[in-house]
Design a protein around this motif. Structure first.
Motif, short mmCIF file in Angstrom:
data_model
loop_
_atom_site.label_atom_id
_atom_site.label_comp_id
_atom_site.label_asym_id
_atom_site.label_seq_id
_atom_site.Cartn_x
_atom_site.Cartn_y
_atom_site.Cartn_z
N ILE A 88 0.85 -1.19 0.00
CA ILE A 88 0.00 0.00 0.00
C ILE A 88 0.88 1.24 0.00
O ILE A 88 1.85 1.32 0.75
N ALA A 89 0.52 2.20 -0.84
CA ALA A 89 1.18 3.51 -0.85
C ALA A 89 0.09 4.57 -0.79
O ALA A 89 -1.03 4.36 -1.23
N PHE A 90 0.44 5.73 -0.25
CA PHE A 90 -0.52 6.81 -0.05
C PHE A 90 -0.08 8.04 -0.83
O PHE A 90 1.09 8.43 -0.79
N LEU A 91 -1.04 8.66 -1.51
CA LEU A 91 -0.74 9.87 -2.27
C LEU A 91 -1.97 10.77 -2.25
O LEU A 91 -3.02 10.39 -2.77
N ASP A 92 -1.85 11.94 -1.64
CA ASP A 92 -2.98 12.86 -1.59
C ASP A 92 -3.15 13.60 -2.91
O ASP A 92 -2.25 13.65 -3.75
N ALA A 93 -4.31 14.23 -3.06
CA ALA A 93 -4.73 14.78 -4.35
C ALA A 93 -4.00 16.04 -4.76
O ALA A 93 -4.19 16.52 -5.88
N ASP A 94 -3.17 16.59 -3.90
CA ASP A 94 -2.39 17.77 -4.29
C ASP A 94 -0.88 17.52 -4.23
O ASP A 94 -0.08 18.44 -4.35
N ASP A 95 -0.50 16.24 -4.07
CA ASP A 95 0.92 15.88 -4.01
C ASP A 95 1.34 15.11 -5.25
O ASP A 95 0.49 14.70 -6.05
N MET A 96 2.64 14.90 -5.40
CA MET A 96 3.17 14.23 -6.59
C MET A 96 4.34 13.33 -6.21
O MET A 96 5.03 13.58 -5.21
N ALA A 120 12.55 10.45 2.11
CA ALA A 120 12.68 11.90 2.09
C ALA A 120 11.73 12.46 1.03
O ALA A 120 11.27 11.75 0.13
N TYR A 121 11.44 13.75 1.13
CA TYR A 121 10.56 14.39 0.15
C TYR A 121 10.85 15.89 0.14
O TYR A 121 11.65 16.39 0.93
N GLU A 122 10.19 16.58 -0.75
CA GLU A 122 10.37 18.03 -0.86
C GLU A 122 9.03 18.74 -0.66
O GLU A 122 8.02 18.33 -1.21
N ILE A 123 9.06 19.78 0.17
CA ILE A 123 7.89 20.64 0.34
C ILE A 123 7.97 21.73 -0.72
O ILE A 123 8.99 22.39 -0.87
N ALA A 196 9.37 12.37 -3.58
CA ALA A 196 8.01 12.90 -3.67
C ALA A 196 8.00 14.41 -3.42
O ALA A 196 8.95 14.97 -2.86
N TYR A 197 6.90 15.03 -3.84
CA TYR A 197 6.69 16.46 -3.65
C TYR A 197 5.41 16.68 -2.84
O TYR A 197 4.33 16.28 -3.27
N TYR A 198 5.55 17.31 -1.69
CA TYR A 198 4.41 17.66 -0.85
C TYR A 198 4.05 19.12 -1.13
O TYR A 198 4.87 20.01 -0.93
#
Length: 248
Positions: A88-96, A120-123, A196-198
């Motif tokens: 399972i992976a999670f990805l919200d509708a405004d992230d990439m 890690a990810y980037e805001i 990922a990009y938050y």
């Protein structure tokens, strides 16, 4: 890597997400790892979210619309009730995600037989990016001091953990779910590579840090059942780390 065996189910709740959902879906379609399904659960959007999603004809994308507005935790749980993959992976509708997100993280999990991982990810906010580096692992007590796990980076192997349900509270349900997993004896392992990009959206619930902090305190007391002293101890570290994470 056995692609047929390692289906990744991507959980995406949406609500009035017309501004960003196209970019989110495109980031999934661009993945170098192709054995995935994306379950998009619409929490009764009243904008053009549904019509934008309908433009994507890929059979791996599954759209579910709720009959009444229930919140992100319920939307995610509906998705989890309908998944086919063991990962399972999670990805919200405004992230990439970056194109190699699934491939890189899945290899990390399979090579080490990990049940619960994050990266890690980037805001991103108004064109600026801030890299969020992560520790190589987190225990329960470490996580309660530093809720650095980005939901958009989480991947879970349910063959090890068993089926997953998000803690059903309106706010901070993701952090409470990770806390529950860690409290049950699992360790979360971090891959310190930005995958990922938050998107930090002005006016969002998560962007109101004072309310978020108060909700976190309430959840630590009411859900985690921490004493006032223990909660205060964790909260000092939590607040300091949250400030550093979101300070641009």
């Amino acid at each position: 890597m056995n692609n047929q065996k390692n289906l990744v189910s991507i959980v995406t709740p949406v609500y009035n997400s017309e501004k960003y959902i196209k970019d989110t879906i495109k980031s999934v379609l661009s993945q170098t790892y192709t054995n995935w399904e994306m379950l998009i659960v619409d929490d009764c959007s009243i904008d053009e979210t549904a019509s934008i999603i309908a433009q994507f004809k890929d059979p791996r994308i599954r759209y579910i619309k709720l009959s009444h507005n229930s919140g992100a935790a319920r939307a995610r749980n509906v998705a989890l009730e309908n998944i086919n993959g063991k990962f399972i992976a999670f990805l919200d509708a405004d992230d990439m995600w970056k194109p190699d997100k699934l491939e890189t993280q899945l290899k990390f999990m399979l090579d080490n037989n990990y049940a619960f991982t994050y990266t890690a990810y980037e805001i991103i906010q108004e064109g600026d990016n801030k890299l969020i580096n992560v520790p190589n692992k987190l225990s329960y007590s470490q996580f309660m001091k530093n809720t650095i796990i980005g939901t958009l980076t989480v991947m879970i192997n349910t063959e090890i953990t068993g089926s997953i349900r998000l803690v059903d509270v309106k706010k901070d349900h993701d952090s409470m779910t990770w806390a529950k997993l860690l409290r049950s004896g699992y360790t979360a392992y971090g891959l310190n590579e930005s995958l990922a990009y938050y998107r930090k959206v002005s006016g969002s619930i998560s962007n109101n840090k004072i309310k978020a902090a108060l909700n976190h305190w309430k959840n630590c007391r009411n859900i985690e059942r921490l004493s006032v002293c223990k909660c205060a101890y964790y909260f000092i570290f939590y607040a300091a780390n949250a400030f550093k994470k979101h300070l641009f």
